[in-house]
Design a protein around this motif. Structure first.
Motif, PDB file in Angstrom:
ATOM      1  N   ILE A 231      32.033-109.424  67.386  1.00 44.88           N
ATOM      2  CA  ILE A 231      31.227-108.237  66.858  1.00 44.88           C
ATOM      3  C   ILE A 231      32.238-107.619  68.622  1.00 44.88           C
ATOM      4  O   ILE A 231      32.627-106.543  68.446  1.00 44.88           O
ATOM      5  N   VAL A 232      32.522-107.760  69.933  1.00 40.21           N
ATOM      6  CA  VAL A 232      33.099-107.719  70.774  1.00 40.21           C
ATOM      7  C   VAL A 232      34.266-107.718  70.792  1.00 40.21           C
ATOM      8  O   VAL A 232      34.667-106.623  71.328  1.00 40.21           O
ATOM      9  N   GLY A 233      35.200-108.081  69.957  1.00 42.99           N
ATOM     10  CA  GLY A 233      36.616-108.335  69.670  1.00 42.99           C
ATOM     11  C   GLY A 233      36.523-106.809  68.298  1.00 42.99           C
ATOM     12  O   GLY A 233      37.919-106.033  69.390  1.00 42.99           O
ATOM     13  N   ALA A 234      36.126-107.090  67.938  1.00 46.17           N
ATOM     14  CA  ALA A 234      36.225-105.893  66.862  1.00 46.17           C
ATOM     15  C   ALA A 234      36.079-104.849  67.725  1.00 46.17           C
ATOM     16  O   ALA A 234      36.502-103.961  67.269  1.00 46.17           O
ATOM     17  N   LEU A 235      34.825-104.516  68.253  1.00 46.18           N
ATOM     18  CA  LEU A 235      34.878-102.909  69.255  1.00 46.18           C
ATOM     19  C   LEU A 235      35.366-102.574  70.320  1.00 46.18           C
ATOM     20  O   LEU A 235      36.160-101.439  69.698  1.00 46.18           O
ATOM     21  N   ASN A 236      36.472-104.098  70.849  1.00 50.88           N
ATOM     22  CA  ASN A 236      37.142-103.737  71.615  1.00 50.88           C
ATOM     23  C   ASN A 236      38.852-102.295  70.892  1.00 50.88           C
ATOM     24  O   ASN A 236      39.055-101.326  71.211  1.00 50.88           O
ATOM     25  N   VAL A 237      38.849-103.293  69.091  1.00 48.62           N
ATOM     26  CA  VAL A 237      39.988-102.661  68.715  1.00 48.62           C
ATOM     27  C   VAL A 237      39.472-101.758  68.218  1.00 48.62           C
ATOM     28  O   VAL A 237      41.218-100.820  68.629  1.00 48.62           O
TER      29      VAL A 237
END
Length: 432
Positions: A231-237
């Motif tokens: 989830i954190v990675g997707a938010l960063n993207v």
């Protein structure tokens, strides 16, 4: 205060010894008296038979010595001729008579040849005096036996309880841990060996259970962290694409904040599950600010909670050194539990060393209030886990966090008009 097993066993053994001594003394006394009465009775009866033969042969004469007196009263004779202790006796007669100076054993019998009454009196004063002396000796012997019985019962109780004490020390010396020390089974009695073997089997089963729990926590830790990282990675993207509107960016910020909160809560819950104590995340926090942030998160996360929580005493605050995620988890579960059980308002009060959460719902279940009221933690200030194991998950989290922080959870009151829970905060500083 409860008595020790040694004391109880000493009392029991001494009681048995005392009862045995008492029964023995009474039996001896009865036996001596019976022998004495039998011998004296037979002796006087034999003397009476001898003097009756003297009467029949015409050779009888009254007899009086230091210990024996014999008299014959013909039918025509007057009783006034007899001593007072022979007068007005219904024959046959045999009894012990006590006069001013002596104790006499009286025997009387009706005779036919010649017709009349034969009386014998034997002085048994010396024997009675010796009997008193014998009784005193028996009492002395009984006293000595009771004294010896006390020491014997005490020593016997100590000897019998010694393996119990050793077993108790071994059990108390077993410290909870990953590899707990087993009890030695070098006891002389089979029963104690059975107890130690059963306890050692229990420790083995407990270690196995703890190992499974730790393995589960490790797996859960991995499984929970992985989706959060995604989830954190997707938010960063999404942020790097810079294609979001202002409103979407605001929503994205809320998602990131909730994700971070969930990550912190996950770490805290895993730490609680592992029963580990860590001070790495501790920092100076404001209880008032944590309460405000928690209220804000709850109101934005669920529209039913909006404007239902009121914070009082906002001019008072407590600052303390603690893990913010741990304190936030405690307060959020406490407030959520109150909001879920009532549609009315919820009040939060801050005092110098206490935070009070009050709702106006239907009250806690009876078994929960009983557990809270009777738990040793709320009376002594020392935690004891498991008191709320059968209650709601929210209150269980609250209790576990309180134990970890060294705080005290207490129920003020709970009734159909509402519930009041108090958190007594320790190791804090108060500011205004």
């Amino acid at each position: 205060m409860k008595t020790s097993l040694t004391t109880r066993l000493t009392r029991t053994l001494f009681f048995l010894i005392a009862a045995t001594v008492a029964v023995s003394m009474v039996t001896v006394e009865l036996f001596v008296n019976d022998v004495e009465d039998t011998i004296l009775g037979l002796e006087l009866k034999a003397d009476a038979d001898y003097f009756k033969q003297q009467l029949q042969s015409g050779q009888f004469q009254q007899w009086k010595s230091g210990r024996l007196e014999v008299m014959f009263l013909p039918d025509q004779g007057s009783e006034s001729d007899l001593p007072t202790y022979f007068q007005n006796r219904a024959l046959p007669f045999s009894s012990e008579i006590e006069t001013e100076e002596t104790i006499l054993l009286i025997y009387g019998e009706q005779t036919t040849q010649p017709p009349g009454r034969l009386f014998l009196a034997q002085d048994i004063t010396i024997m009675e005096n010796r009997e008193v002396l014998v009784q005193l000796v028996l009492l002395g012997v009984a006293g000595v036996m009771l004294l010896l019985g006390f020491f014997i019962s005490r020593a016997g109780a100590i000897y019998l309880v010694r393996p119990f004490k050793k077993l108790t020390r071994d059990v108390l010396g077993t410290e909870p841990g990953q590899a707990m020390q087993r009890l030695s089974n070098n006891y002389r009695d089979q029963e104690f060996e059975d107890i130690t073997e059963a306890f050692n089997r229990f420790l083995s089963a407990l270690e196995s259970h703890v190992e499974r729990e730790k393995s589960f926590v490790k797996l859960a830790s991995h499984e929970l962290r992985t989706p959060l990282a995604v989830i954190v990675g997707a938010l960063n993207v999404l942020e790097k694409r810079q294609g979001l509107s202002v409103a979407d960016q605001k929503t994205l910020g809320r998602i990131r904040s909730a994700t971070q909160t969930m990550r912190d809560d996950t770490e805290v819950l895993l730490e609680l599950a592992r029963s580990e104590t860590s001070t790495e995340g501790n920092r100076q926090i404001s209880v008032r600010q944590v309460i405000k942030d928690t209220i804000n998160d709850l109101e934005h996360g669920n529209s039913r909670y909006a404007c239902r929580v009121t914070l009082f005493n906002e001019d008072m605050d407590m600052t303390l050194q603690a893990n913010p995620a741990l304190v936030r988890l405690l307060l959020r579960n406490l407030l959520q539990n109150a909001l879920r059980h009532t549609r009315a308002r919820v009040e939060v009060h801050i005092f110098q060393d206490t935070v009070i959460v009050r709702d106006f719902g239907e009250g806690l279940p009876f078994f929960v209030t009983e557990q809270l009221a009777s738990d040793e933690m709320f009376r002594t200030g020392y935690p004891r886990s498991g008191g709320l194991k059968n209650s709601s998950f929210g209150l269980l989290i609250v209790q576990l966090v309180c134990e970890r922080l060294g705080w005290v959870l207490e129920i003020g009151h709970s009734s159909p008009e509402g519930t009041e829970l108090l958190i007594h905060v320790q190791n804090k500083s108060v500011s205004w």
